[in-house]
Design an enzyme around this catalytic site. Structure first.
Site, PDB file in Angstrom:
ATOM      1  N   LYS A 142      -8.273   6.148 -19.471  1.00 13.07           N
ATOM      2  CA  LYS A 142      -8.596   6.649 -20.804  1.00 13.07           C
ATOM      3  C   LYS A 142      -7.370   6.563 -21.727  1.00 13.07           C
ATOM      4  O   LYS A 142      -6.915   5.474 -21.998  1.00 13.07           O
ATOM      5  CB  LYS A 142      -9.167   8.062 -20.680  1.00 13.07           C
ATOM      6  CG  LYS A 142     -10.223   8.208 -19.549  1.00 13.07           C
ATOM      7  CD  LYS A 142     -11.474   7.407 -19.780  1.00 13.07           C
ATOM      8  CE  LYS A 142     -12.413   7.334 -18.579  1.00 13.07           C
ATOM      9  NZ  LYS A 142     -12.703   8.572 -17.893  1.00 13.07           N
ATOM     10  N   TYR A 196     -16.430  16.599 -15.823  1.00 13.11           N
ATOM     11  CA  TYR A 196     -16.768  15.177 -15.877  1.00 13.11           C
ATOM     12  C   TYR A 196     -17.832  14.913 -14.801  1.00 13.11           C
ATOM     13  O   TYR A 196     -17.691  15.356 -13.653  1.00 13.11           O
ATOM     14  CB  TYR A 196     -15.496  14.359 -15.608  1.00 13.11           C
ATOM     15  CG  TYR A 196     -15.746  12.894 -15.456  1.00 13.11           C
ATOM     16  CD1 TYR A 196     -16.081  12.119 -16.563  1.00 13.11           C
ATOM     17  CD2 TYR A 196     -15.684  12.276 -14.218  1.00 13.11           C
ATOM     18  CE1 TYR A 196     -16.330  10.763 -16.421  1.00 13.11           C
ATOM     19  CE2 TYR A 196     -15.930  10.920 -14.064  1.00 13.11           C
ATOM     20  CZ  TYR A 196     -16.255  10.168 -15.176  1.00 13.11           C
ATOM     21  OH  TYR A 196     -16.508   8.833 -15.038  1.00 13.11           O
ATOM     22  N   ASP A 198      -7.538  18.664 -14.776  1.00 16.01           N
ATOM     23  CA  ASP A 198      -7.845  17.307 -15.228  1.00 16.01           C
ATOM     24  C   ASP A 198      -7.391  17.236 -16.682  1.00 16.01           C
ATOM     25  O   ASP A 198      -8.011  17.817 -17.565  1.00 16.01           O
ATOM     26  CB  ASP A 198      -9.349  17.040 -15.083  1.00 16.01           C
ATOM     27  CG  ASP A 198      -9.733  15.609 -15.462  1.00 16.01           C
ATOM     28  OD1 ASP A 198      -9.010  14.986 -16.264  1.00 16.01           O
ATOM     29  OD2 ASP A 198     -10.778  15.131 -14.965  1.00 16.01           O
ATOM     30  N   ARG A 233       0.853  -1.197   0.000  1.00 10.95           N
ATOM     31  CA  ARG A 233       0.000   0.000   0.000  1.00 10.95           C
ATOM     32  C   ARG A 233       0.888   1.246   0.000  1.00 10.95           C
ATOM     33  O   ARG A 233       0.630   2.213  -0.693  1.00 10.95           O
ATOM     34  CB  ARG A 233      -0.958   0.023   1.203  1.00 10.95           C
ATOM     35  CG  ARG A 233      -1.714   1.355   1.306  1.00 10.95           C
ATOM     36  CD  ARG A 233      -2.923   1.394   2.253  1.00 10.95           C
ATOM     37  NE  ARG A 233      -2.837   0.514   3.384  1.00 10.95           N
ATOM     38  CZ  ARG A 233      -2.052   0.689   4.449  1.00 10.95           C
ATOM     39  NH1 ARG A 233      -1.274   1.747   4.548  1.00 10.95           N
ATOM     40  NH2 ARG A 233      -2.055  -0.199   5.428  1.00 10.95           N
TER      41      ARG A 233
END
Ligand code: PLP
Length: 404
Positions: free
Chosen positions: A208, A110, A183, A57
Site C-alpha cells: 500500500k 482488513y 496493523d 531465504r
C-alpha cells in the site's frame, strides 16, 4: 566518520527513510542498494560467510536494506520483510500463538486478516473474539487473562476508519500478558508510530503506501526493542524475544520478499513523507466536497470534528491520512458512483499515487459478508491519490451528480 558508519537514529523521518540501511555499496559506490538477484553466496571456507550471507531465504542484502530502513522508520529494534502483508501476519501469528490460545481482533479488520484468523488459525485451535476497538470497555471485556495472547489493532481501520487508542489498549493487553500488534498500513510510520505508543509489533502491507506505486505486493513486521513473547512461551531458539522468534519463523517458513520486490518497496519508502503530505491534502479537499453533497449521507474521515475518533486521531497521528469512506444511502447508488468516476479507478488495494474507488461490501470485504465484520452495502471507499486535487474533486462531483 564516513556516511556508511553514521547512526541515523537521531535524524528526522525523511532522512532516515532515505539513508538508514542504505549506505553506498562498498565495492562500487552505487548510491542505491543494488538488486542482489541471487540465491546463494560463495563461502570463504566452510561456514566462513561474507557479511553473514549464506542463502537468500535466510538473508539477502537488498532485503536487509529494506528491513533496516523499515525498522528505523517505525523506531523498532528490527524488521522482517515478507512476500505479502498476509504472509507477514501468518508468520507473526505462528511465532507467538499456540493451539488453545485466544486473540482479540477488530470487528472491522482488513477482510483478509479476519479470514486468516477465522478460517486458517481457527481450525488449528486458535479462538478469537471480534470487537469494536473504538470502544475501550468492549476491548477490556474481550480480553481473557491467561488465554488472550494477542490483541490486534488496526487504526484507522479498513474500511470504516474507526480509530483505536493504541496506548490505552496496550496498557490493558500487556497487563493481561498479551502481545499488542498494530496493523499500521493505513497510517504509515510517517503519520503514526505505534511502537512509541507502547505496541510490541507493527504489521504492514507494504503493498500500500510504503510501496506506494501499485507495482509490488509485500509485507513487513517491525518489532519493538525488548518485546517479549506472551507469558509462558519460549521461542524455537530458546529465547523469549519476539524478534528472535519472528526471524526464526521467517527463515523456517520462508515467505520472504524477493530481491526485486524488496528494492521496489525501498524505493517507495524513500518518498513516503512527500507522498503522504499530498495524500493528506488531497483527502481534505475531497472530504470538503463530500460533506456538503446531497448524494452523500455520511462521510467517514478521522479528520472531521464529528468523527467519533477525531480527538484521539489528532493525538496519536500527525495527520489524518489519505483514506476516505462515505455512504450514499443505497447499494445501487454506491455502485453507480463507483462506476461513474474517470480519474478515480475502480480497483481494490490502496495507497498508490493514483486515486482508487471501490465498493467494500462486494470487493475488498466480500469475504466477510455474513460475519460480524460485514460492512454496509452503501459504503464507498476512496484511496485518494496524489493527482491534482481539482481534478479529483471535479471527477467525484460529476460522478455524484450522475446518481443524485
Ligand atoms: C492489504 C492489507 C493487508 C494485507 O496485505 P497484502 O499485502 O495484500 O497481503 C493487511 N492489512 C491491511 C490494512 C491492508 O490494507
Amino acid at each position: 566518520m564516513t556516511q556508511d558508519e553514521l547512526d541515523w537514529s537521531d535524524a528526522g523521518f525523511s532522512t532516515r527513510a532515505i539513508h538508514a540501511g542504505q549506505a553506498a555499496d562498498p565495492s562500487t559506490g552505487a548510491v542505491v542498494p543494488p538488486i542482489y538477484q541471487v540465491s546463494t553466496y560463495k563461502q570463504d571456507g566452510i561456514g566462513n560467510l561474507r557479511g553473514g550471507y549464506e542463502y537468500s531465504r535466510s538473508a539477502n542484502p537488498t532485503r536487509t536494506a529494506l528491513e533496516e530502513a523499515l525498522a528505523s522508520a517505525e523506531g523498532g529494534a528490527g524488521a522482517a520483510a515478507f512476500a505479502s502483508g498476509l504472509a507477514a501476519e501468518d508468520t507473526l501469528l505462528r511465532a507467538v500463538l499456540r493451539p488453545g490460545d485466544h486473540l482479540v481482533v477488530p470487528d472491522d479488520a482488513y477482510g483478509g486478516t479476519y479470514r486468516m484468523v477465522a478460517q486458517v488459525f481457527g481450525p488449528w485451535g486458535i479462538e478469537h473474539t471480534a470487537v469494536n476497538l473504538g470502544n475501550a470497555d468492549a476491548v477490556l471485556d474481550a480480553i481473557q487473562p491467561g488465554r488472550t495472547k494477542v490483541v490486534w489493532i488496526e487504526t484507522p481501520s479498513n474500511p470504516l476508519l474507526t480509530v483505536a487508542d493504541i496506548a490505552a489498549i496496550a496498557v490493558h493487553a500487556q497487563s493481561a500478558g498479551a502481545l499488542v500488534v498494530v496493523d499500521n498500513t493505513f497510517a504509515t510510520p510517517y503519520l503514526q508510530r505505534p511502537l512509541a505508543l507502547g505496541a510490541d509489533v507493527v504489521v504492514h502491507s507494504t503493498t500500500k503506501y510504503i510501496g506506494g506505486h501499485s507495482d509490488v505486493v509485500g509485507g513487513a513486521l517491525v518489532v519493538a526493542d525488548g518485546a517479549q513473547l506472551p507469558v509462558g512461551l519460549v521461542g524455537p531458539t530458546g529465547t523469549t524475544s519476539v524478534l528472535d522468534a519472528v526471524r526464526f519463523h521467517q527463515n523456517a517458513s520462508g515467505a520472504v520478499a524477493g530481491p526485486f520486490d524488496a528494492w521496489l518497496t525501498l524505493r517507495g519508502l524513500r518518498t513516503l513523507a512527500v507522498r503522504m503530505d499530498r495524500h493528506v491534502a488531497n483527502a481534505a479537499a475531497v472530504v470538503e466536497l463530500l460533506r456538503h453533497h446531497e448524494a452523500v449521507t455520511e462521510v467517514l474521515y478521522p479528520g472531521l470534528d464529528e468523527h467519533p475518533g477525531h480527538e484521539l486521531a489528532a493525538r496519536q497521528m500527525s495527520a489524518f491520512g489519505g483514506m476516505v469512506a462515505f455512504r450514499t444511502g443505497s447499494e445501487d447508488s454506491a455502485r453507480a458512483v463507483c462506476a461513474a468516476t474517470r480519474v478515480f479507478t475502480l480497483a481494490e488495494s490502496l495507497g498508490g499515487v493514483e486515486s482508487l474507488i471501490e465498493h467494500p461490501h462486494r470487493m475488498t470485504h466480500g469475504s466477510v459478508v455474513g460475519t460480524a465484520l460485514e460492512v454496509p452495502d452503501d459504503l464507498v471507499r476512496l484511496s485518494v491519490g496524489i493527482e491534482d486535487a481539482d481534478d479529483l474533486v471535479a471527477d467525484l462531483s460529476r460522478a455524484l451528480r450522475s446518481v443524485a
